[in-house]
Motif scaffolding. Structure first.
Motif, short mmCIF file in Angstrom:
data_model
loop_
_atom_site.label_atom_id
_atom_site.label_comp_id
_atom_site.label_asym_id
_atom_site.label_seq_id
_atom_site.Cartn_x
_atom_site.Cartn_y
_atom_site.Cartn_z
N GLY A 1 0.81 -1.21 0.00
CA GLY A 1 0.00 0.00 0.00
C GLY A 1 0.85 1.25 0.00
O GLY A 1 2.03 1.23 0.36
N TRP A 2 0.22 2.34 -0.44
CA TRP A 2 0.81 3.68 -0.35
C TRP A 2 -0.10 4.54 0.51
O TRP A 2 -1.34 4.53 0.33
N PHE A 3 0.49 5.27 1.41
CA PHE A 3 -0.21 6.21 2.27
C PHE A 3 0.51 7.55 2.19
O PHE A 3 1.63 7.63 1.70
N ARG A 4 -0.15 8.59 2.67
CA ARG A 4 0.50 9.89 2.71
C ARG A 4 0.06 10.67 3.94
O ARG A 4 -1.01 10.43 4.48
N GLN A 5 0.91 11.60 4.35
CA GLN A 5 0.59 12.44 5.50
C GLN A 5 1.01 13.87 5.19
O GLN A 5 2.21 14.14 5.00
N ALA A 6 0.03 14.74 5.16
CA ALA A 6 0.29 16.16 4.94
C ALA A 6 0.51 16.84 6.29
O ALA A 6 0.07 16.32 7.33
N PRO A 7 1.18 17.98 6.30
CA PRO A 7 1.43 18.68 7.56
C PRO A 7 0.15 18.97 8.32
O PRO A 7 -0.82 19.48 7.75
N GLY A 8 0.13 18.60 9.58
CA GLY A 8 -1.03 18.87 10.43
C GLY A 8 -2.21 17.95 10.22
O GLY A 8 -3.27 18.15 10.80
N LYS A 9 -2.03 16.94 9.38
CA LYS A 9 -3.13 16.02 9.10
C LYS A 9 -2.73 14.60 9.44
O LYS A 9 -1.55 14.27 9.56
N GLU A 10 -3.73 13.74 9.56
CA GLU A 10 -3.47 12.33 9.82
C GLU A 10 -3.02 11.63 8.54
O GLU A 10 -3.33 12.07 7.44
N ARG A 11 -2.33 10.55 8.73
CA ARG A 11 -1.93 9.73 7.59
C ARG A 11 -3.17 9.15 6.91
O ARG A 11 -4.10 8.71 7.60
N GLU A 12 -3.16 9.13 5.59
CA GLU A 12 -4.34 8.65 4.86
C GLU A 12 -3.94 7.66 3.78
O GLU A 12 -2.84 7.73 3.22
N PHE A 13 -4.88 6.79 3.48
CA PHE A 13 -4.70 5.79 2.43
C PHE A 13 -4.66 6.47 1.07
O PHE A 13 -5.42 7.41 0.82
N VAL A 14 -3.82 5.95 0.18
CA VAL A 14 -3.75 6.44 -1.19
C VAL A 14 -4.09 5.34 -2.18
O VAL A 14 -4.96 5.51 -3.03
N ALA A 15 -3.41 4.20 -2.06
CA ALA A 15 -3.61 3.12 -3.02
C ALA A 15 -3.10 1.81 -2.43
O ALA A 15 -2.23 1.81 -1.58
N VAL A 16 -3.68 0.71 -2.92
CA VAL A 16 -3.24 -0.61 -2.49
C VAL A 16 -3.30 -1.56 -3.67
O VAL A 16 -4.17 -1.46 -4.53
N ILE A 17 -2.36 -2.49 -3.70
CA ILE A 17 -2.34 -3.54 -4.71
C ILE A 17 -2.20 -4.87 -4.01
O ILE A 17 -1.38 -5.04 -3.11
N SER A 18 -3.01 -5.85 -4.42
CA SER A 18 -2.99 -7.16 -3.78
C SER A 18 -1.69 -7.90 -4.07
O SER A 18 -0.90 -7.49 -4.93
N TRP A 19 -1.51 -9.00 -3.38
CA TRP A 19 -0.26 -9.76 -3.50
C TRP A 19 -0.01 -10.21 -4.93
O TRP A 19 1.12 -10.25 -5.39
N ASP A 20 -1.11 -10.51 -5.66
CA ASP A 20 -0.96 -11.01 -7.03
C ASP A 20 -1.21 -9.93 -8.07
O ASP A 20 -1.19 -10.22 -9.27
N GLY A 21 -1.47 -8.72 -7.61
CA GLY A 21 -1.68 -7.62 -8.55
C GLY A 21 -3.07 -7.56 -9.16
O GLY A 21 -3.36 -6.66 -9.94
N ASP A 22 -3.94 -8.49 -8.80
CA ASP A 22 -5.26 -8.55 -9.43
C ASP A 22 -6.27 -7.60 -8.81
O ASP A 22 -7.33 -7.35 -9.40
#
Length: 126
Positions: free
Chosen positions: A35-56
């Motif tokens: 997965g990819w997450f991001r955190q902007a200044p003053g904000k909580e970390r948030e989900f961006v994208a996820v890819i399964s183990w097999d890419g499907d």
């Protein structure tokens, strides 16, 4: 020891593109969702994208759909996040993470991840 190392962040103008990479060592990469997450200044970390183990199975945060693409190269033990049409609101520290569950589709919650990278800064100027 599992290590995740992000790269590819930087400063870009609005409308530009960046590709983030996350190299994983210490555990069989191909067996785990990423997965990819991001955190902007003053904000909580948030989900961006996820890819399964097999890419499907792939999911995106609504605000990045159509602009970001997650992919994985199991031969290189690397997951990527291609970011196009970047906007100032995309400015954040971006983190990659590896699931704690074998053969999973991944999670939209950071609680579903066992290992994390150190983060890479993405700054989008207007």
């Amino acid at each position: 020891q599992v290590q995740l190392t992000e790269s590819g962040g930087g400063l870009v103008q609005a409308g530009g593109s960046l590709r983030l990479s996350c190299a994983v060592s210490g555990r069989t990469f191909s067996n785990y969702a990423m997965g990819w997450f991001r955190q902007a200044p003053g904000k909580e970390r948030e989900f961006v994208a996820v890819i399964s183990w097999d890419g499907d199975s792939i999911y995106y945060k609504d605000s990045v759909k159509g602009r970001f693409t997650i992919s994985r190269d199991n031969a290189k033990n690397t997951v990527y996040l291609q970011m196009n049409k970047l906007q100032p609101e995309d400015t954040a520290v971006y983190y990659c993470a590896q699931s704690g569950n074998l053969y999973s589709r991944g999670s939209l919650s950071d609680l579903g991840y066992q290992y994390w990278g150190q983060g890479t800064q993405v700054t989008v100027s207007s």
